[in-house]
Design an enzyme around this catalytic site. Structure first.
Site, short mmCIF file in Angstrom:
data_model
loop_
_atom_site.label_atom_id
_atom_site.label_comp_id
_atom_site.label_asym_id
_atom_site.label_seq_id
_atom_site.Cartn_x
_atom_site.Cartn_y
_atom_site.Cartn_z
N PRO A 101 3.86 43.64 20.63
CG PRO A 101 4.12 45.92 21.07
CD PRO A 101 3.21 44.75 21.33
CG ASN A 103 10.79 45.11 22.96
OD1 ASN A 103 9.65 45.41 22.67
ND2 ASN A 103 11.77 46.00 23.04
CB CYS A 104 5.58 44.08 25.09
SG CYS A 104 5.75 45.77 24.53
CG LEU A 105 8.39 41.61 29.96
CD1 LEU A 105 8.81 41.97 31.38
CD2 LEU A 105 9.11 40.39 29.48
#
Length: 105
Positions: A101, A103-105
């Site tokens: 995804p 915006n996942c780090l």
């Protein structure tokens, strides 16, 4: 069983078309997860989401989508965290053979 070069450095598939239930089991095993019916329900939902929106859901959209499709009991972050510890959106997408995804780090 796919070779290590089929995955990027974070364990996501390079080629989304190489995903299969066996590959999902391989990825899950590498994460210490044995897939049960509840996992598969969310995995299929993730793949449906990707097919509809051409992206992997972040956590909030995943929770809302689960609530919409699976009901309020399963549309909760606590439920998803039990299945996919740490970051359900990221880990679930990885096991579902989808891209990380945005915006996942």
């Amino acid at each position: 069983m796919l070779p290590p070069e089929a995955f990027d450095r974070e364990g996501f598939l390079h080629d989304l078309d190489s995903w299969s239930p066996e590959v999902a089991r391989q990825i899950a095993a590498g994460e210490g997860i044995e897939l049960g019916d509840e996992h598969w329900e969310v995995i299929h939902l993730l793949r449906e989401y990707y097919s509809s929106f051409d992206s992997s859901p972040a956590m909030r959209p995943l929770v809302k989508y689960c609530a919409l499709k699976l009901g309020p009991d399963k549309g909760r972050s606590i439920y998803l965290l039990k299945l996919f510890p740490g970051s359900p959106a990221k880990l679930g997408s990885k096991i579902a053979g989808l891209p990380k995804p945005d915006n996942c780090l």
